[in-house]
Write a protein that holds these residues in place. Structure first.
Motif, mmCIF file in Angstrom:
data_model
loop_
_atom_site.group_PDB
_atom_site.id
_atom_site.type_symbol
_atom_site.label_atom_id
_atom_site.label_comp_id
_atom_site.label_asym_id
_atom_site.label_seq_id
_atom_site.Cartn_x
_atom_site.Cartn_y
_atom_site.Cartn_z
ATOM 1 N N THR A 117 0.861 -1.182 0.000
ATOM 2 C CA THR A 117 0.000 0.000 0.000
ATOM 3 C C THR A 117 0.896 1.231 0.000
ATOM 4 O OG1 THR A 117 -0.084 0.246 2.404
ATOM 5 C CG2 THR A 117 -1.686 -1.267 1.397
ATOM 6 N N LEU A 118 0.312 2.395 -0.234
ATOM 7 C CA LEU A 118 1.111 3.625 -0.198
ATOM 8 C C LEU A 118 1.617 3.928 1.210
ATOM 9 C CD1 LEU A 118 -0.869 5.958 -2.635
ATOM 10 C CD2 LEU A 118 1.054 4.424 -3.103
ATOM 11 N N GLY A 119 1.077 3.246 2.199
ATOM 12 C CA GLY A 119 1.547 3.420 3.566
ATOM 13 C C GLY A 119 2.582 2.396 3.978
ATOM 14 N N GLY A 120 2.945 1.485 3.073
ATOM 15 C CA GLY A 120 3.991 0.530 3.385
ATOM 16 C C GLY A 120 3.516 -0.812 3.883
ATOM 17 N N ASP A 121 2.210 -1.061 3.880
ATOM 18 C CA ASP A 121 1.711 -2.370 4.294
ATOM 19 C C ASP A 121 1.881 -3.358 3.141
ATOM 20 O OD1 ASP A 121 0.883 -1.413 6.801
ATOM 21 O OD2 ASP A 121 -0.989 -0.661 5.949
ATOM 22 N N LEU A 122 2.401 -4.533 3.462
ATOM 23 C CA LEU A 122 2.683 -5.531 2.440
ATOM 24 C C LEU A 122 1.388 -6.179 1.951
ATOM 25 C CD1 LEU A 122 4.955 -7.086 0.940
ATOM 26 C CD2 LEU A 122 4.814 -8.803 2.769
ATOM 27 N N LEU A 123 1.247 -6.233 0.609
ATOM 28 C CA LEU A 123 0.080 -6.856 -0.005
ATOM 29 C C LEU A 123 0.407 -8.179 -0.677
ATOM 30 C CD1 LEU A 123 -1.544 -3.711 -1.672
ATOM 31 C CD2 LEU A 123 -2.267 -4.852 0.434
#
Length: 539
Positions: A117-123
């Motif tokens: 995500t743009l917040g750095g959460d891994l998808l």
């Protein structure tokens, strides 16, 4: 571990640039970053992307993390550190923002692509080392098409791989080679709004263009410094018009090309001043029309805005640099011309292609030996920059080394040919003109040239054949070696003693007949007008 969110809410500061109908070039308006491991510092940043909100994402290659900045360079978040687990990095490469506001990163030495995500959460994560479908060998570039497909440059497998947004393999094309559709270490990829795929075919020194399914469309560029040529193009970006921006890494510049692949402009050169680069690797177009560039070996990000001044003519720099071999040092002056009218603001120059450019206002002194480039370029107030103006300097202040292979003191007569053996060495220009000078009482009385010869630092031995045309007497012979810059040296190779050549003896037949009657075994000889004693034939 380097890391932590710095803040969660930020103000987005946007710079709006309105370009005139005949706008000038790109001007550096901002930069940030320095070498280091702290917040806001970089170690060889390689990739950059900008989201629809203007936030800037930088892959910090040697720090193994992703830095997130506001449009004006304020650090707001960092994620990742060195490792092999999901969410960690080992030499992160390029970054791509998808239409759904997610982010893809190539993780080169982990041989995979990571999705955040743009917040750095891994998808998601996909890929591992190999050459099969969906496998990678040091993937570098990544881009997302308007349909959400993800394009990856599989660098050491010399191909492009295409995936769905979740990592399912779709297709691949390319193999090692230099023919159309083949690659040599492709470093980056971008997708034009109309779907064309742009690939930086780095070690083939060109850009290739394909259809979304891999059909070859065009290629442009070759190795060089002229407009439209490259030295390892590493990064590609496209704007909404379809213009292509290429990070011409080893030429330390960015080049822009129109939709028909024609050259538009170039800017930058080696240096650390605003607007200069040291091996830029990637660029990204921001929503406000500015272009951000990772200036990799300067460990910073630079932002450029298109000038609104109505001047699109680059200036021209000329110099009085010598065009032939010269004795060092030399002083070189320059002058500039700006037909566009906005006025030259700075002229940069450097001596030697490994050096950085620096502003100059007066003559440059070249005080080194050898063959090297003297390069100028000027920039006007509208941001137009001329292509690098190169003059090759050939400078030498060292005399050749000349030594006789043997010392000769000889007696000769007029018309005789004398072999002169000499050894000549030259470390710089390596071509010497050889001449024999003959002296008597300190004055040159004969001079014979033997042409130009290639010599080496280790020396080369020559045998020159000098034909004597001198009057009787004693002479000193010297061999001179003069290099292409005019440096000369000599050696004394022999003392020449020229003797009078005796005329051929002739017989006085009457006198000989008289002697023969008195002594039949005698013979009379007279030579050169001088009476000779008769000698018996048997003696």
């Amino acid at each position: 571990m380097r890391k932590t969110a710095i803040c969660c809410a930020v103000a987005i500061v946007m710079l709006t640039v309105t370009a005139a109908a005949h706008a000038g070039g790109y001007i550096a308006v901002d930069s940030w970053g320095a070498y280091g491991t702290g917040d806001g510092q970089f170690r060889y940043p390689k990739g950059i992307a900008v989201d629809r909100y203007g936030c800037i994402y930088v892959s910090d290659y040697a720090n193994d993390c992703i830095d997130k900045f506001t449009a004006d360079g304020l650090l707001v978040d960092v994620w990742g550190h060195h490792g092999t687990a999901p969410g960690l990095f080992w030499e992160p490469g390029r970054i791509a923002i998808a239409p759904d506001d997610t982010l893809y990163v190539t993780d080169a030495l982990n041989h995979r692509v990571q999705h955040f995500t743009l917040g750095g959460d891994l998808l998601g994560v996909w890929g591992h080392i190999g050459s099969g479908k969906g496998e990678f060998d040091r993937p570098r570039g990544v881009a997302v098409g308007p349909d959400g497909l993800v394009y990856v440059t599989d660098q050491l497998n010399n191909r492009i791989e295409v995936f769905t947004s979740t990592g399912r393999f779709v297709r691949t094309w390319g193999r090692s080679g230099s023919a159309p559709g083949q690659f040599y270490a492709p470093k980056d990829v971008a997708v034009v709004p109309d779907g064309r795929v742009i690939v930086a075919d780095s070690y083939n020194e060109r850009i290739q263009v394909f259809t979304p399914t891999g059909g070859f469309v065009a290629a442009f560029g070759s190795k060089g410094l002229a407009a439209g040529r490259f030295a390892e193009p590493r990064g590609v970006e496209v704007d909404a018009r379809g213009h292509i921006f290429v990070c011409d890494a080893m030429n330390d510049r960015v080049q822009e090309f129109a939709t028909d692949y024609s050259f538009v402009r170039a800017w930058g050169c080696r240096g650390d001043l605003p607007g200069l680069f040291d091996k830029p690797r990637d660029a990204a177009m921001a929503p406000d029309g500015t272009l951000v560039v990772v200036d990799t070996f300067n460990h910073r990000v630079q932002r450029f805005a298109l000038s609104a001044l109505a001047d699109d003519e680059p200036p021209l720099t000329t110099s009085d640099a010598p065009t032939t071999w010269s004795r060092a040092p030399v002083s070189v002056s320059f002058s500039t011309t700006d037909t566009g009218g906005s006025g030259v603001t700075v002229t940069y120059a450097r001596i030697g292609s490994a050096a950085s450019f620096a502003p100059v206002t007066g003559p440059l002194v070249a005080d080194r030996q050898g063959v090297f480039a003297l390069q100028y370029l000027s920039v006007d107030a509208a941001g137009n920059q001329e292509l690098v103006n190169t003059r090759w300097l050939r400078l030498d202040w060292t005399k050749p080394l000349v030594a006789p292979a043997q010392r000769i003191d000889v007696h000769v007569r007029r018309g005789d040919t004398v072999p002169l053996t000499v050894s000549v060495a030259d470390n710089v220009s390596r071509t010497c003109q050889l001449t024999v000078h003959v002296y008597r009482a300190g004055t040159v009385v004969d001079s014979v040239g033997f042409g130009s010869h290639t010599v080496t630092p280790g020396g080369h031995t020559f045998t020159l054949r000098y034909t004597c045309a001198l009057a009787p007497g004693s002479y000193l012979l010297r061999i001179f070696a003069k290099d292409q810059a005019g440096n000369a040296a000599y050696c004394r190779v022999l003392v020449l003693d020229v003797r009078r050549r005796l005329e051929r003896p002739r017989v006085d037949t009457a006198f000989a007949a008289a002697l023969a009657r008195a002594d039949p075994t005698a013979v009379a000889l007279v030579g050169a007008g001088r009476d000779l004693r008769a000698r018996r034939a048997s003696e």
